[in-house]
Structure formats: structure tokens, C-alpha cells
Write an enzyme that holds these catalytic residues in place. Structure first.
Site, short mmCIF file in Angstrom:
data_model
loop_
_atom_site.label_atom_id
_atom_site.label_comp_id
_atom_site.label_asym_id
_atom_site.label_seq_id
_atom_site.Cartn_x
_atom_site.Cartn_y
_atom_site.Cartn_z
CD GLU A 110 -3.23 -0.79 -0.06
OE1 GLU A 110 -3.51 0.20 -0.18
OE2 GLU A 110 -3.38 -1.46 -0.33
CB THR A 135 10.15 4.80 0.52
OG1 THR A 135 9.85 6.03 0.73
CG2 THR A 135 9.61 3.53 2.06
CG ASP A 136 12.64 9.82 0.37
OD1 ASP A 136 11.33 9.38 0.53
OD2 ASP A 136 12.51 10.64 -1.25
CD GLU A 137 6.91 9.32 2.05
OE1 GLU A 137 6.34 8.68 3.05
OE2 GLU A 137 6.16 9.84 1.10
CE1 TYR A 192 4.31 3.69 1.68
CE2 TYR A 192 5.04 4.93 2.12
CZ TYR A 192 5.30 4.05 1.09
OH TYR A 192 6.71 3.86 0.13
CE LYS A 202 8.04 -0.08 1.64
NZ LYS A 202 8.31 -0.48 0.29
P1 NAD Z 1 1.28 0.98 -6.59
O1 NAD Z 1 0.31 1.55 -5.62
O2 NAD Z 1 1.46 1.91 -7.78
O3 NAD Z 1 1.16 -0.99 -6.83
C1 NAD Z 1 1.27 -1.44 -5.50
C2 NAD Z 1 1.26 -2.83 -6.41
O4 NAD Z 1 1.21 -3.82 -5.40
C3 NAD Z 1 -0.08 -2.20 -6.71
O5 NAD Z 1 0.11 -3.03 -8.07
C4 NAD Z 1 -1.26 -3.49 -5.97
O6 NAD Z 1 -2.22 -3.95 -6.46
C5 NAD Z 1 -0.39 -4.14 -5.43
N1 NAD Z 1 -0.41 -4.95 -3.88
C6 NAD Z 1 -1.07 -3.97 -2.78
N2 NAD Z 1 -1.24 -4.94 -1.91
C7 NAD Z 1 -0.82 -5.96 -2.26
C8 NAD Z 1 -1.05 -7.73 -1.70
N3 NAD Z 1 -0.96 -8.04 -0.63
N4 NAD Z 1 -0.32 -8.35 -1.98
C9 NAD Z 1 0.08 -8.07 -3.64
N5 NAD Z 1 0.80 -7.57 -4.23
C10 NAD Z 1 -0.39 -6.13 -3.67
O7 NAD Z 1 2.54 1.38 -5.95
P2 NAD Z 1 4.57 2.13 -6.21
O8 NAD Z 1 4.25 3.66 -6.44
O9 NAD Z 1 5.07 1.17 -7.71
O10 NAD Z 1 5.36 1.58 -5.65
C11 NAD Z 1 5.92 -0.15 -5.63
C12 NAD Z 1 7.23 0.27 -4.27
O11 NAD Z 1 7.63 1.01 -4.41
C13 NAD Z 1 5.79 0.24 -3.15
O12 NAD Z 1 6.50 -0.54 -2.30
C14 NAD Z 1 6.66 1.03 -2.74
O13 NAD Z 1 6.54 1.65 -0.81
C15 NAD Z 1 8.45 1.79 -3.13
N6 NAD Z 1 8.11 3.73 -3.77
C16 NAD Z 1 7.49 4.33 -3.80
C17 NAD Z 1 7.70 5.59 -4.87
C18 NAD Z 1 6.78 6.28 -5.52
O14 NAD Z 1 7.30 7.73 -5.69
N7 NAD Z 1 5.76 6.16 -6.31
C19 NAD Z 1 9.50 5.50 -4.38
C20 NAD Z 1 10.02 4.55 -3.34
C21 NAD Z 1 9.38 3.53 -3.31
O1 DAU Z 2 9.35 9.75 -1.59
C1 DAU Z 2 8.75 8.66 -1.69
C2 DAU Z 2 7.13 8.31 -1.90
O2 DAU Z 2 6.22 9.25 -3.01
C3 DAU Z 2 6.81 7.17 -1.37
O3 DAU Z 2 7.37 6.43 -1.16
C4 DAU Z 2 5.26 7.04 -1.54
O4 DAU Z 2 4.67 5.12 -2.09
C5 DAU Z 2 4.44 8.02 -2.84
O5 DAU Z 2 3.79 7.74 -2.81
C6 DAU Z 2 5.24 9.36 -2.58
O6 DAU Z 2 4.45 10.24 -1.53
P1 DAU Z 2 4.24 11.65 -1.54
O7 DAU Z 2 3.28 11.44 -0.23
O8 DAU Z 2 5.93 12.30 -1.04
O9 DAU Z 2 3.85 11.64 -2.72
P2 DAU Z 2 2.48 12.71 -3.15
O10 DAU Z 2 2.19 12.08 -4.60
O11 DAU Z 2 0.99 11.69 -2.37
O12 DAU Z 2 2.58 13.45 -3.02
C7 DAU Z 2 3.79 14.59 -2.67
C8 DAU Z 2 3.70 16.07 -2.77
O13 DAU Z 2 2.86 16.76 -3.36
C9 DAU Z 2 3.60 16.25 -1.06
O14 DAU Z 2 3.79 16.91 -0.39
C10 DAU Z 2 1.53 16.22 -0.70
C11 DAU Z 2 1.51 17.13 -1.99
N1 DAU Z 2 0.32 17.03 -2.30
C12 DAU Z 2 -0.38 15.68 -3.57
C13 DAU Z 2 -1.48 15.01 -3.62
C14 DAU Z 2 -2.34 14.14 -4.10
C15 DAU Z 2 -0.71 17.75 -3.09
O15 DAU Z 2 0.15 19.34 -2.59
N2 DAU Z 2 -2.30 17.59 -3.17
C16 DAU Z 2 -2.12 16.67 -3.62
O16 DAU Z 2 -3.72 16.19 -3.82
#
Ligand code: NAD
Ligand code: DAU
Length: 339
Positions: free
Chosen positions: A84, A125-127, A153, A157
Site C-alpha cells: 500500500e 522509500t526515502d520516507e 505508511y 515501510k
Molecule cells: P502502487 O500503489 O502503484 O502499486 C502497488 C502494487 O502492489 C499494486 O499493483 C497492488 O495491486 C499491489 N499490491 C498491494 N497490496 C498487495 C498485496 N497484499 N499482495 C500483492 N500485491 C499487492 O505503488 P508504487 O508507487 O508502484 O510503489 C511500489 C513500491 O515502491 C512500494 O513498495 C513503495 O513503497 C515503493 N516506493 C514508491 C515510490 C513512489 O514514488 N511511488 C518511491 C519510493 C519507493
Molecule cells: O518519497 C517517496 C514516496 O513518494 C513513496 O514512498 C510513496 O509511495 C509515494 O506515494 C510518494 O509519497 P508522497 O507523499 O511524497 O507523494 P504524493 O504524490 O502523495 O505527494 C507529493 C507531494 O504533493 C506531497 O508533498 C503532498 C503533495 N500533494 C499531494 C497530493 C496527492 C498535494 O499538494 N496535493 C495532492 O492532491
């Protein structure tokens, strides 16, 4: 080489599958995904018929299903993207984040111990490092920065990271961890900042910017993240953590303005809304370790990456329009009406 990619129907996992099938055509790739609201099978349509690709619908928390898959497929490598991933949803309902992100990771690692693998890679994640002050641009997250999380979240992680390191130390599991900054690019789910702003601007809807829009994120084009993970699988040292980021810090408000300019839409669409609870101020990765040890450097500059991304959303409207026409609208109304 057989590689299980969990969460491969989501944003980064699908891009990693495309990257792997293109760059390692000799690998067998198995995608294990539960297809939650964030997983989309249509994303994988172009690879579905490839003889070295297989999709399996399963929950990473389902021990029996996971063990069955390991027993039949005998993977060499597991890359865990399944999670998630949306901070705002974790603030509303933490439970599922703890279940998938922590328990699910432990089930996968138990399967790795039971059946034997050469590598378990945890996509983190960097978070997990919390945030940095906006007025200290000299500070960056290194792999030594203490874990100090803000949201359910990021806490889930960080828990998974600690478990992975514990499985390495206690059981000798060959684990690596990567902690990446914010990704952007094709197939990014439209609840996240960049795709949400593109979709709303194209529909002439208000662009909801949290607080004053001054929070800073460190953006990386998704393919650069995939390349970094691939390098860690090839050359990374087990038991190690690698930060991934390209020194591309930007304020949210500036990203939104770039998107509006690129689409020829007016800044009057920007609407400042109530801030996210516990909103992290600034993320900024120091990527020295992955650069010096593995030679990784990002290839896509933000100015080019954001253009490519916007073009992709323009050319693939049906992908995201189908998503935002479904149950996503209930989420959107809940999160954004009266904000
Ligand atoms: P996303 O939400 O787009 O995709 C998540 C995927 O995981 C989906 O396909 C979902 O169906 C699947 N999933 C969720 N729960 C599951 C379960 N219980 N069993 C099997 N599959 C399940 O996420 P994303 O943005 O592609 O992120 C992928 C990974 O990278 C995550 O672990 C996230 O923490 C990490 N990450 C994301 C970012 C970012 O900017 N999006 C940055 C750094 C790290
Ligand atoms: O840093 C890595 C992370 O980046 C990942 O681990 C997470 O999975 C990924 O979702 C992302 O987290 P953020 O919270 O940084 O991403 P998000 O796109 O939700 O938000 C980016 C920034 O924009 C944050 O400061 C909140 C702001 N925001 C976001 C939304 C959805 C808004 O101002 N308006 C919005 O509607």
C-alpha cells in the site's frame, strides 16, 4: 534465472517488469499481484503473451498461495514492490498498510528461507528517514540517517526494512534494500501529485495543492529507479541499504505550475487546500553510495522526464480515464470535498 516481481501491476513494478524483459530477455519473470485498487492488469497487456512472462493473482500475506508459487516456480530472485503506497490513504486507514507492508514482507521472506533464493530485494522509500528542514539545503538523507517516520505508511515501510535486515542477520537471508525518492512517469496512479494534477488540468478541474505548496520532493524518472534496482541485483552487496535519488528537489507548487504551462492551462486552476496531517517538509537523497559502488547515475533530466510523462498521459487517456471513472471517484470526493 527466474525472478518474482511482487506488485508488478502497479506503477513502479510494471515499469520494472518492462525494463527487465527488455534488458534481460533470458530471464523468466513472474508477476505476483493482488490487484488492489492500485493494480491494473491492462498495464501489463503488452507483455502478457510473452513466453517468459507469467501473471499470478495472489496476496503476499496469503502464506499458502505464496508457498505454492515458490514450490512450483522455484524463483532465484524476489523483488518486493507490493505495498500500500499512498500516504493520504494510510492516514485514513492504517490497518491494511500494516498488514501488506509488514506481514506481507515477512511472509515473502519466510518463503525465501523455506525454498532458498539467491536474493530478496526490498523496495523501500526515502520516507523512512522522516523529513528535512526546508531552510537547510545542505542536509541530505544518507544510508546512515536514523529512521524517523511520520505517517502510518512510512512507519510500515520502516518496519519492513528492519525485518529484512533482521532476516539477514538472524537467518543469513541474502537481502538488499533500496530507498528511493519520489518517482514519476508512465502508469503512475492518478491519486499521486503529478498524474492527479495532469488529469485535473486536462479536465479543467481545480488542482488541490496542500498547504502553501512549499513542501519539497526529490523527483526521479521511474526508469532510472528500475535501472538502479537492476544494478543492485547484479552487483549490490547483500545486507546493504542503497539510497536512490538524483538531486532533483522541487517545491510542489513549482511542479504544478510546470504542468499547467506545459498543458497551456491557467494558474487560476490552482486551489490551496487544507494541509496533509503530519506533512513531511522536504526529502533529499544523497546517492553517493550507489554512485561510487555501483556506478549508478540518473539518465533522465526532470525537464525531459516531465515532458515525456505528460505526453504519455495525453496519448494514454483511456488508461487513466477508466481508473478515475470507477470507485476512485468515491475516494476523491472523500479526500477533497470540503477540504
Ligand atoms: P502502487 O500503489 O502503484 O502499486 C502497488 C502494487 O502492489 C499494486 O499493483 C497492488 O495491486 C499491489 N499490491 C498491494 N497490496 C498487495 C498485496 N497484499 N499482495 C500483492 N500485491 C499487492 O505503488 P508504487 O508507487 O508502484 O510503489 C511500489 C513500491 O515502491 C512500494 O513498495 C513503495 O513503497 C515503493 N516506493 C514508491 C515510490 C513512489 O514514488 N511511488 C518511491 C519510493 C519507493
Ligand atoms: O518519497 C517517496 C514516496 O513518494 C513513496 O514512498 C510513496 O509511495 C509515494 O506515494 C510518494 O509519497 P508522497 O507523499 O511524497 O507523494 P504524493 O504524490 O502523495 O505527494 C507529493 C507531494 O504533493 C506531497 O508533498 C503532498 C503533495 N500533494 C499531494 C497530493 C496527492 C498535494 O499538494 N496535493 C495532492 O492532491
Amino acid at each position: 534465472m527466474t525472478i518474482i516481481v511482487t506488485g508488478g501491476a502497479g506503477f513502479i513494478g510494471s515499469n520494472f517488469i518492462f525494463y527487465t524483459l527488455k534488458n534481460h530477455p533470458e530471464y523468466r519473470v513472474i508477476c505476483l499481484d493482488k490487484l488492489t485498487y492500485a493494480g491494473n492488469l491492462s498495464t501489463l497487456k503488452d507483455v502478457m503473451d510473452k513466453p517468459n512472462f507469467k501473471f499470478v493473482k495472489a496476496d503476499i500475506c496469503d502464506r499458502e498461495a505464496v508457498y505454492d508459487l515458490f514450490e512450483s516456480e522455484k524463483p532465484d530472485v524476489v523483488v518486493n514492490f507490493a505495498a500500500e503506497s499512498h500516504v493520504d490513504r494510510s492516514i485514513e486507514s492504517p490497518d491494511v498498510f500494516l498488514r501488506t507492508n509488514i506481514i506481507g514482507t515477512s511472509v515473502l521472506m519466510d518463503a525465501c528461507r523455506k525454498y532458498g533464493i539467491v536474493r530478496f530485494h526490498q523496495v523501500s522509500t526515502d520516507e523512512v528517514y522522516g523529513d528535512l528542514p526546508i531552510d537547510r539545503p545542505d542536509l541530505f538523507f544518507t544510508e546512515e540517517t536514523p529512521l524517523h517516520t511520520s505517517s502510518p505508511y512510512s512507519s510500515s515501510k520502516a518496519s519492513a526494512d528492519l525485518l529484512a535486515l533482521a532476516y539477514h542477520r538472524t537467518y543469513g537471508l541474502p537481502v538488499t534494500i533500496s530507498r528511493c525518492s519520489n518517482n514519476y512517469g508512465p502508469y503512475h496512479f492518478p491519486e499521486k501529485l503529478i498524474p492527479l494534477m495532469i488529469a485535473n488540468a486536462l479536465n479543467d478541474k481545480p488542482l488541490p495543492v496542500y498547504g502553501k505548496g512549499e513542501n519539497i520532493r526529490d523527483w526521479l524518472y521511474v526508469e532510472d529507479h528500475c535501472k538502479a534496482i537492476d544494478l543492485i541485483l547484479q552487483k549490490g552487496r547483500v545486507g546493504e541499504v542503497y539510497n536512490i535519488g538524483g538531486h532533483n528537489e522541487m517545491r510542489n507548487i513549482d511542479i504544478v505550475k510546470i504542468i499547467l504551462k506545459e498543458l497551456g492551462k491557467p494558474e487560476s486552476l490552482i486551489t490551496f487546500v487544507t494541509d496533509r496531517k503530519g506533512h513531511d517538509l522536504r526529502y533529499a537523497i544523497d546517492p553517493t553510495k550507489i554512485h561510487s559502488e555501483l556506478g549508478w547515475l540518473p539518465e533522465t533530466k526532470f525537464a525531459d522526464g516531465i515532458k515525456k510523462t505528460i505526453k504519455w498521459y495525453l496519448e494514454n487517456r483511456s488508461w487513466w480515464e477508466e481508473i478515475i471513472s470507477g470507485e476512485y471517484m468515491d475516494y476523491y470526493d472523500k479526500m477533497y470535498s470540503n477540504r
